[in-house]
Design an enzyme around this catalytic site. Structure first.
Site, PDB file in Angstrom:
ATOM      1  N   CYS A  13       0.862  -1.185   0.000  1.00 19.42           N
ATOM      2  CA  CYS A  13       0.000   0.000   0.000  1.00 19.42           C
ATOM      3  C   CYS A  13       0.892   1.226   0.000  1.00 19.42           C
ATOM      4  O   CYS A  13       1.888   1.264   0.735  1.00 19.42           O
ATOM      5  CB  CYS A  13      -0.889  -0.012   1.244  1.00 19.42           C
ATOM      6  N   HIS A  43     -10.043   1.280   2.183  1.00 15.60           N
ATOM      7  CA  HIS A  43      -9.569   2.621   2.570  1.00 15.60           C
ATOM      8  C   HIS A  43     -10.740   3.553   2.890  1.00 15.60           C
ATOM      9  O   HIS A  43     -10.582   4.488   3.678  1.00 15.60           O
ATOM     10  CB  HIS A  43      -8.743   3.241   1.437  1.00 15.60           C
ATOM     11  N   HIS A  66      -9.081  -4.027  -1.551  1.00 12.49           N
ATOM     12  CA  HIS A  66      -8.057  -3.231  -0.863  1.00 12.49           C
ATOM     13  C   HIS A  66      -8.425  -1.741  -0.911  1.00 12.49           C
ATOM     14  O   HIS A  66      -8.404  -1.046   0.120  1.00 12.49           O
ATOM     15  CB  HIS A  66      -6.686  -3.474  -1.514  1.00 12.49           C
ATOM     16  N   GLU A  67      -8.768  -1.254  -2.125  1.00 18.48           N
ATOM     17  CA  GLU A  67      -9.047   0.184  -2.268  1.00 18.48           C
ATOM     18  C   GLU A  67     -10.305   0.585  -1.498  1.00 18.48           C
ATOM     19  O   GLU A  67     -10.330   1.640  -0.853  1.00 18.48           O
ATOM     20  CB  GLU A  67      -9.165   0.572  -3.746  1.00 18.48           C
TER      21      GLU A  67
HETATM   22 NI    NI Z   1      -3.684   1.025  -0.076  1.00 19.25          NI
END
Ligand code: NI
Length: 177
Positions: free
Chosen positions: A100, A146, A142-143
Site C-alpha cells: 500500500c 480505505h 483493498h481500495e
Molecule cells: Ni492502499
C-alpha cells in the site's frame, strides 16, 4: 495536474469513514480525480483511494497494465469508482501479498474474497456493476477498505507474513504499491 502527498499509516484521516459523493461533473471532482491519477502513476501504484491524499470521500481509482515482469498480476482496466458497494460472490477467501502506498516499503499476506460483485458510479454518475475475481477482486477490496478506515495490515492473520519488501523479496522487482 498535481502529484499529491500520500498520507502514511498513523495519520488519523486514513482511519475515517469516507463520505459519499453527492455531486458529479463538478470541477472539484475532476481536479480530485486528476490529482489521484497523477499521484498513482507517479508512485507506480495499482490503486489509490481519496482518503490517501487527505480527501475523505468515497472515491477510488485503480488499474494495472499487464506487465510481463509480474505475470501473476493480470491486467485490470483503469477504473474510477465512486460510492462503491462490494458483495462477495463466494465464501472462498485466499491470502496473497499486498502492499500500500500508505505503508511504504512493506508487504503482508492478506485474506480476500476471490469473487466479488462491485457496484458504484463513475465521475459522471453512470452506473458501474461488475463481477470479478482473483487479482482484480483483490485490488478493489483493498481500495474500498480505505473508504472504511481499514488498512491492509489490520486484516493480516499471521504477522510472520508481514515485513519489509526488500527483505521478503531480495533482488526481486516488486510493484511499488
Ligand atoms: Ni492502499
Amino acid at each position: 495536474m498535481a502529484i499529491r502527498t500520500v498520507l502514511r499509516m498513523g495519520d488519523p484521516v486514513l482511519l475515517q469513514v469516507a463520505k459519499k459523493v453527492e455531486q458529479f461533473d463538478t470541477p472539484e471532482l475532476e481536479t480530485l480525480l486528476q490529482d489521484m491519477h497523477d499521484t498513482m502513476v507517479a508512485l507506480n501504484g495499482a490503486g489509490l483511494a481519496a482518503p490517501q491524499i487527505g480527501i475523505s470521500l468515497q472515491v477510488v481509482i485503480f488499474g494495472v497494465d499487464y506487465n510481463p515482469r509480474y505475470p501473476d498480476a493480470e491486467a485490470v482496466p483503469y477504473t474510477i469508482l465512486i460510492n462503491p458497494k462490494i458483495t462477495p460472490l463466494s465464501k472462498k477467501v485466499e491470502e496473497d501479498w499486498e502492499g500500500c502506498l500508505s505503508v511504504p516499503g512493506m508487504r503482508g499476506r492478506v485474506p480476500r474474497h476471490t469473487k466479488i460483485r462491485y457496484q458504484g458510479v463513475d465521475q459522471h454518475g453512470n452506473t458501474i456493476d461488475r463481477s470479478v475475481e482473483n487479482f482484480h477482486a483483490r485490488v478493489v477490496q483493498h481500495e474500498c477498505d480505505h473508504l472504511h478506515g481499514i488498512l491492509y495490515p489490520m486484516r493480516i492473520r499471521d504477522f510472520r507474513q508481514f515485513g519489509f519488501t526488500d527483505v521478503l523479496f531480495p533482488g526481486q522487482e516488486v510493484m511499488d504499491d
